[in-house]
Design an enzyme around this catalytic site. Structure first.
Site, PDB file in Angstrom:
ATOM      1  N   ASP A   1     -73.803  57.570-125.163  1.00 40.10           N
ATOM      2  CA  ASP A   1     -73.075  58.769-125.851  1.00 40.10           C
ATOM      3  C   ASP A   1     -74.110  59.644-126.406  1.00 40.10           C
ATOM      4  O   ASP A   1     -74.677  59.344-127.238  1.00 40.10           O
ATOM      5  CB  ASP A   1     -72.057  58.047-126.911  1.00 40.10           C
ATOM      6  CG  ASP A   1     -71.388  58.960-127.766  1.00 40.10           C
ATOM      7  OD1 ASP A   1     -71.824  60.434-127.794  1.00 40.10           O
ATOM      8  OD2 ASP A   1     -70.374  58.812-128.435  1.00 40.10           O
TER       9      ASP A   1
ATOM     10  N   TYR B   1     -70.469  55.686-134.149  1.00 41.86           N
ATOM     11  CA  TYR B   1     -69.287  56.323-134.575  1.00 41.86           C
ATOM     12  C   TYR B   1     -68.303  55.650-134.803  1.00 41.86           C
ATOM     13  O   TYR B   1     -67.719  54.439-133.968  1.00 41.86           O
ATOM     14  CB  TYR B   1     -69.042  57.549-133.544  1.00 41.86           C
ATOM     15  CG  TYR B   1     -67.663  58.384-134.156  1.00 41.86           C
ATOM     16  CD1 TYR B   1     -67.493  58.796-135.429  1.00 41.86           C
ATOM     17  CD2 TYR B   1     -66.600  58.479-133.496  1.00 41.86           C
ATOM     18  CE1 TYR B   1     -66.531  59.325-136.167  1.00 41.86           C
ATOM     19  CE2 TYR B   1     -65.524  59.033-133.715  1.00 41.86           C
ATOM     20  CZ  TYR B   1     -65.313  59.516-135.210  1.00 41.86           C
ATOM     21  OH  TYR B   1     -64.465  60.117-135.544  1.00 41.86           O
TER      22      TYR B   1
ATOM     23  N   ARG C   1     -52.156  69.951-115.512  1.00 37.31           N
ATOM     24  CA  ARG C   1     -52.710  68.761-115.806  1.00 37.31           C
ATOM     25  C   ARG C   1     -53.832  68.413-115.124  1.00 37.31           C
ATOM     26  O   ARG C   1     -55.106  67.838-115.114  1.00 37.31           O
ATOM     27  CB  ARG C   1     -51.571  67.792-116.020  1.00 37.31           C
ATOM     28  CG  ARG C   1     -52.168  66.389-116.210  1.00 37.31           C
ATOM     29  CD  ARG C   1     -51.197  65.433-116.974  1.00 37.31           C
ATOM     30  NE  ARG C   1     -49.930  65.357-116.538  1.00 37.31           N
ATOM     31  CZ  ARG C   1     -49.321  64.998-115.194  1.00 37.31           C
ATOM     32  NH1 ARG C   1     -50.273  64.625-114.408  1.00 37.31           N
ATOM     33  NH2 ARG C   1     -48.029  65.350-114.925  1.00 37.31           N
TER      34      ARG C   1
ATOM     35  N   LYS D   1     -68.795  68.830-131.106  1.00 35.45           N
ATOM     36  CA  LYS D   1     -70.117  68.813-131.726  1.00 35.45           C
ATOM     37  C   LYS D   1     -71.020  70.035-131.434  1.00 35.45           C
ATOM     38  O   LYS D   1     -70.546  71.295-131.388  1.00 35.45           O
ATOM     39  CB  LYS D   1     -70.505  67.499-131.730  1.00 35.45           C
ATOM     40  CG  LYS D   1     -69.805  66.395-132.147  1.00 35.45           C
ATOM     41  CD  LYS D   1     -68.949  66.332-133.728  1.00 35.45           C
ATOM     42  CE  LYS D   1     -68.109  65.702-133.864  1.00 35.45           C
ATOM     43  NZ  LYS D   1     -67.470  64.615-133.166  1.00 35.45           N
TER      44      LYS D   1
HETATM   45  O1  P1T Z   1     -64.025  63.782-132.522  1.00 33.25           O
HETATM   46  P1  P1T Z   1     -63.783  63.443-130.922  1.00 33.25           P
HETATM   47  O2  P1T Z   1     -64.260  64.645-130.264  1.00 33.25           O
HETATM   48  O3  P1T Z   1     -62.994  62.703-130.191  1.00 33.25           O
HETATM   49  O4  P1T Z   1     -65.401  62.727-130.728  1.00 33.25           O
HETATM   50  C1  P1T Z   1     -65.482  61.343-131.276  1.00 33.25           C
HETATM   51  C2  P1T Z   1     -67.042  61.006-131.285  1.00 33.25           C
HETATM   52  C3  P1T Z   1     -67.660  60.301-130.178  1.00 33.25           C
HETATM   53  N1  P1T Z   1     -68.888  59.916-130.254  1.00 33.25           N
HETATM   54  C4  P1T Z   1     -69.807  60.466-131.448  1.00 33.25           C
HETATM   55  C5  P1T Z   1     -71.038  59.910-131.561  1.00 33.25           C
HETATM   56  C6  P1T Z   1     -69.180  61.028-132.125  1.00 33.25           C
HETATM   57  O5  P1T Z   1     -69.862  61.357-133.466  1.00 33.25           O
HETATM   58  C7  P1T Z   1     -67.758  61.329-132.438  1.00 33.25           C
HETATM   59  C8  P1T Z   1     -67.219  62.009-133.469  1.00 33.25           C
HETATM   60  N2  P1T Z   1     -67.825  62.044-134.616  1.00 33.25           N
HETATM   61  C9  P1T Z   1     -67.450  62.530-136.014  1.00 33.25           C
HETATM   62  C10 P1T Z   1     -66.246  63.205-136.214  1.00 33.25           C
HETATM   63  C11 P1T Z   1     -68.371  62.592-136.972  1.00 33.25           C
HETATM   64  O6  P1T Z   1     -68.387  63.170-138.017  1.00 33.25           O
HETATM   65  O7  P1T Z   1     -69.584  61.649-136.924  1.00 33.25           O
END
Ligand code: P1T
Length: 383
Positions: free
Chosen positions: A174, A102, A50, A199
């Site tokens: 972000d 988001y 961890r 992503k």
């Molecule tokens: O899904 P995760 O890895 O926890 O990330 C969240 C997140 C954070 N910031 C942005 C700009 C994002 O687009 C996302 C996740 N977004 C999607 C799943 C989507 O389809 O827009």
């Protein structure tokens, strides 16, 4: 690596060296929960997984280098990364955030942190608004998503961060939609960058992971503490997948940008399309800013139909064959989505409409397929 090393070279090499034990060129997946100690407290820098894991260390160094940062801290998801960053605040502190972000980021701020006494205000941060009128003496963090999800608005990172610095407020960008290949917020004055590595960094829709990058040692120290203390760490296999994905980030991104630019131009003159949201179009309100701030304009775009009804949007969403109807973005395959019922359903409808997100908006994550095939698919779905 030298300060002027090119992005592609960093993407392939930063953070990784052949494994000292075997010469393995690719960083091994250290699938272990613990490490042998020579004597109590005497070890090789790794005690418990961890706290530290070599595959994770390599990924953190790689993403930190790509963002021109000093410290990378990886988490189990983009949301876990954001959660750790918001925990830098204390009850009574406030966050000023963009009003187009988001849905999960909105949900974390409103439904998890507001009840704990960390309130957020959501305002339009497109362009370079004056912050003085938007902040309160309690504002301690500015949360900037650029390009925004899903309306692709662009904030002037340098202008906002310079103002925030004057006001003694930390800035977080972000950078999920742009990726460090298109934009490097720390170079523009941001204090922290966060990524949903799920992503573009991962790039193949096969992993969920988040990373925070900063140059500030005291912030990094607190985030490493939170990473270990709260424990939302990614597993070594997931770190490996992102590490592998990162190596082709620049190649994938170039192709996604090529394809998205052509699709945006094609949609803009399509008789059934009312409006296209893509920073690469000269008609986009922050096009010049995007051209200044970003290397290219990215693989994400959204559009509204002339018939603004949800039913009309649903028909298109049901009829694409190459574009898969799914949440998420940034993978090699193209996806199509409906923010109002999918990625942004956590935002109350009145707030969505107030920020300009219509019930009929369609979002595309443009992949690296052949653009003629992608356009043909949209053509038949729009018929
Ligand atoms: O899904 P995760 O890895 O926890 O990330 C969240 C997140 C954070 N910031 C942005 C700009 C994002 O687009 C996302 C996740 N977004 C999607 C799943 C989507 O389809 O827009």
């Amino acid at each position: 690596m030298k300060a002027h090393t090119g992005f592609g070279t960093l993407a392939v090499h930063a953070g990784v060296t052949p494994d000292p034990a075997t010469g393995a060129v690719m960083t091994p997946i250290y699938q272990t929960s613990t490490y042998a100690q020579q004597a109590p407290g005497q070890h090789k820098g790794y005690e418990y997984a961890r706290t530290q894991n070599p595959t994770r260390t390599a990924l953190e160094a790689s993403v930190a280098a790509l963002e021109q940062g000093a410290h990378g801290i990886a988490f189990a998801s983009g949301m876990a990364a954001m959660d750790a960053v918001v925990r830098l605040l204390r009850p009574g502190d406030e966050v000023l955030a963009g009003n187009d972000l988001y849905g999960g980021s909105y949900r974390l701020l409103q439904r998890v942190y507001a009840p704990l006494g960390i309130k957020s205000r959501f305002v339009d941060l497109a362009g370079s608004p004056s912050l003085e009128a938007l902040v309160s003496p309690r504002t301690k963090m500015i949360w900037i998503e650029t390009p925004t999800n899903p309306l692709l608005r662009i904030s002037d990172i340098a202008a906002l961060c310079a103002q925030a610095r004057q006001l003694g407020i930390r800035t977080v960008v972000d950078n999920t939609f742009a990726s460090p290949y298109l934009q490097q917020p720390l170079e523009l004055g941001a204090d922290l960058v966060i990524h949903s590595a799920t992503k573009y960094l991962g790039g193949h829709s096969d992993v969920v992971l988040g990373v925070v990058v900063t140059r500030l040692p005291e912030v990094a120290e607190r985030l490493y503490f939170l990473q270990n203390a709260a424990g939302a760490v990614p597993g070594p296999h997931d770190c490996f997948l992102v590490l592998r994905g990162v190596k082709t980030l620049h190649l994938r991104m170039e192709r996604a940008c090529d394809n998205a630019e052509q699709i945006a131009q094609w949609l803009e003159v399509h008789p059934r399309v009312a409006r296209v949201y893509y920073p690469g179009l000269p008609t986009h309100p922050q096009h010049e800013l995007a051209a200044r701030q970003m290397r290219r304009f990215g693989g994400m775009l959204s559009f509204d139909l002339e018939d603004a009804s949800v039913a009309a949007a649903m028909k298109v969403l049901r009829h694409t064959q190459l574009f898969t109807l799914a949440e998420s973005l940034g993978g090699v395959e193209s996806l199509i989505g409906h923010p109002a019922t999918m990625t942004h359903a956590a935002i109350p409808r009145e707030e969505r409409l107030r920020s300009g997100l219509s019930d009929g908006l369609i979002r595309l994550s443009v992949g690296v397929e052949d653009v003629a095939d992608l356009i043909a698919d949209l053509e038949q779905a729009l018929k």
